[in-house]
Design an enzyme around this catalytic site. Structure first.
Site, PDB file in Angstrom:
ATOM      1  CG  HIS A   1      -2.256   0.979   1.268  1.00 51.23           C
ATOM      2  ND1 HIS A   1      -1.145   2.023   1.329  1.00 51.23           N
ATOM      3  CD2 HIS A   1      -2.868   0.637   1.128  1.00 51.23           C
ATOM      4  CE1 HIS A   1      -3.359   2.530   1.951  1.00 51.23           C
ATOM      5  NE2 HIS A   1      -3.806   2.265   1.557  1.00 51.23           N
TER       6      HIS A   1
ATOM      7  CG  ASP B   1       0.034  -2.618   6.784  1.00 48.67           C
ATOM      8  OD1 ASP B   1      -0.943  -2.244   7.203  1.00 48.67           O
ATOM      9  OD2 ASP B   1      -0.370  -1.686   5.530  1.00 48.67           O
TER      10      ASP B   1
ATOM     11  CD  GLN C   1      -7.331  -4.492   4.220  1.00 50.25           C
ATOM     12  OE1 GLN C   1      -7.917  -5.565   4.194  1.00 50.25           O
ATOM     13  NE2 GLN C   1      -7.539  -3.590   3.165  1.00 50.25           N
TER      14      GLN C   1
ATOM     15  CE  LYS D   1      -7.209  -0.021   6.181  1.00 50.22           C
ATOM     16  NZ  LYS D   1      -8.298   0.506   4.684  1.00 50.22           N
TER      17      LYS D   1
END
Lengths: 148, 422
Positions: free
Chosen positions: B135, B212, B215, B238
């Site tokens: 990202h 990261d 997700q 998220k």
């Protein structure tokens, strides 16, 4: 349905037809980029020798059906138009696009471009419709500077 | 892997008021959880009740309200930390995961300008390893570090199917590697990366490892320690929580060594006119009045996630994700990005529809009530690597159902015909 207003048949057709597609060498092309989707368009406006009339519009690019149809429809409508006329024509188009559905383009004045009126209700898509127009205005400025 | 029963799904969905909205005359099918998850009513209710009744200054003042606010804030941190397997003093609150990564990158830029502390100071010729699938938030801050210090970005390749292997990372790790920054799951490909093996490679080379986990968090059990990294970042929005808050997790040792970036009140012990002493982490990275209601709201959202069951959520999303993947894969002239076989996936699939631009795909889906993400998903280099400019993405949450998947797949199957493609 607003969605059907957005994708009128004329737009779907011009997305395929792409009037004016294909850049010729020379002239003063303007390259425009929409960072939100990565769409790009390069467009050249050709003027008569005295610089008063648009004789041709050529463009190439990739993008959504709205951006492609807008470029194609603009090419059809503005070829042969005087530069002075084009400036107010483009301003009127921009005003309608930014109107959030309050201004419709008249078919008398804008011809098939009136099919793009529905775009103004979709704020996220206004940039798509404007891409070719911003390029045309920019190419025009570059071309006229060269004539001075 | 099993999905929630219809009764269980109905009970979960009843907690999310947005799911009863209609879009273009259709019931909303929300398939954009990977961008921002919807919020459960209970968490928002508790958050707003807290804001109305308990707003006061945290860590200052002797009055009762201030003391209550401080306690609630500390409790929120402790429960969020527990959710991800961390100790509270290892969890630094930030605005979001992007800011978390930037905090580390800025600390490195500051350290590099004075050559200390050594683990944070980079020099010309040092190397920063990222993957091809990162990202922008896990790429651009490192580009800035590289530009300032003369360090070089080394990019670990993915396969054409979107898989990142530890071997690929190994091929770009050297004795000059100082940072290894990878996502636990790509936000475009939905494939789980072998983070532990990658982190081990990085740390063996003496690099700081940044993961990261945006997700992964709240879509399955995450245990920050298990990654074997120095830093892990994630965002509340998220994880069924509010916008405006995220976290930087770091090992106790590395947070202790990391230089302060932002300074001011709340992060000090002694202050004089010419110098000051700082509190230990996390306080030393949280100057100013903190994000009180957001922390409360986030902790409550995670309490809700726990009440549904993290393992049950991940089983549901994986099973439904497999149906979604198969459904999209079956549609002619639709190409899935990251279609590698034999990998572990989360409930997320990105795809390109041949001949139809993603904006048009997204607009058509919206006309059928389906909320999908379109564009480059903050991963321009990855799209370029896969030979497309942009894509459309469906992503699932705990409230997604088999009906959502069926409706989305059916609508997607009609897209090309609508736009006049054969």
């Amino acid at each position: 349905m607003e969605f059907d207003d957005l994708y009128q048949q004329i737009i779907l057709d011009h997305n395929k037809k792409r009037v004016g597609y294909g850049l010729q060498p020379g002239g003063f092309p303007s390259h425009q980029y929409n960072p939100t989707c990565g769409d790009e368009l390069t467009l050249t406006v050709r003027l008569s020798e005295d610089g008063s009339t648009i004789t041709a519009v050529e463009w190439e690019g990739k993008g959504c059906s709205i951006s492609q149809a807008s470029a194609s429809l603009m090419t059809s409508e503005v070829t042969g138009m005087s530069v002075v006329e084009f400036e107010s024509f483009a301003n009127g188009f921009r005003d309608a696009m930014r109107s959030r559905g309050t201004i419709s383009l008249s078919e008398d004045e804008y011809g098939d471009l009136a099919a793009l009126s529905g775009v103004s209700k979709f704020v996220a898509r206004v940039k798509c419709a404007m891409l070719a127009w911003v390029a045309a205005e920019d190419s025009l400025i570059l071309t006229r500077e060269s004539l001075n | 892997m099993s999905q929630f029963t219809p009764e269980q799904s109905a009970a979960i969905r009843a907690e999310f008021p947005e799911l009863s909205e209609t879009v273009s005359g259709h019931p909303l099918v929300y398939l954009d959880t990977a961008a921002t998850s919807l919020r459960p009513r209970i968490a928002v209710d508790i958050e707003s009740e807290f804001a109305l009744r308990h707003t006061a200054a945290v860590n200052r003042g002797a009055h009762s309200l201030a003391a209550e606010a401080t306690e609630a804030y500390d409790d929120a941190r402790a429960s969020i930390a527990a959710f991800v397997g961390a100790r509270p003093n290892q969890l630094v609150f930030t605005s979001n995961a992007t800011e978390s990564i930037n905090l580390v990158a800025l600390a490195m830029r500051l350290a590099s300008s004075v050559g200390s502390p050594p683990r944070f100071a980079l020099a010309a010729g040092d190397e920063i390893v990222v993957s091809e699938a990162e990202h922008h938030a896990n790429l651009i801050p490192w580009q800035e570090v590289a530009q300032q210090t003369g360090a070089v970005i080394r990019v670990a390749p993915i396969t054409d199917g979107g898989e990142l292997t530890a071997e690929a990372v190994k091929s770009v790790v050297s004795d000059r590697t100082r940072i290894v920054a990878v996502s636990a799951v790509s936000n475009v490909l939905g494939i789980t990366n072998p983070v532990r093996a990658i982190a081990d490679l990085g740390r063996a080379a003496g690099a700081l490892v940044v993961v990261d986990a945006c997700q992964s968090a709240a879509h399955g059990r995450i245990d920050v320690e298990s990654y074997g990294a120095d830093f892990v970042v994630f965002s509340a929005h998220k994880m069924y929580g509010p916008t405006g808050i995220g976290a930087l997790w770091g090992t106790t040792e590395i947070l202790d060594e990391m230089p302060v970036v932002l300074t001011g009140g709340s992060m000090i012990t002694r202050v004089d006119y010419d110098s000051s002493d700082y509190l230990p982490a996390p306080a030393k990275f949280e100057p100013g009045t903190p994000r009180l209601t957001q922390a409360i709201g986030w902790a409550e959202s995670l309490r809700f996630v726990e009440s549904v069951g993290v393992d049950a959520i991940s089983a549901h999303e994986e099973s439904l994700g497999a149906e979604l993947f198969a459904g999209v894969a079956d549609i002619p002239n639709v190409r899935i990005l990251g279609n590698s076989n034999g990998v572990h996936r989360v409930g997320l699939v990105s795809f390109a529809v041949e001949g139809v631009h993603p904006h048009d795909v997204g607009q058509y889906l919206d006309s059928r009530g389906i909320a999908a993400r379109v564009g480059h998903h903050c991963a321009q280099p990855l799209h370029k690597r896969l030979g497309v400019d942009s894509s459309t993405r469906f992503s699932l949450g705990m409230y997604s159902t088999a009906d959502d998947v069926a409706l989305a797949v059916a609508a997607l199957a009609d897209v090309r015909e609508f736009f006049g493609e054969d």
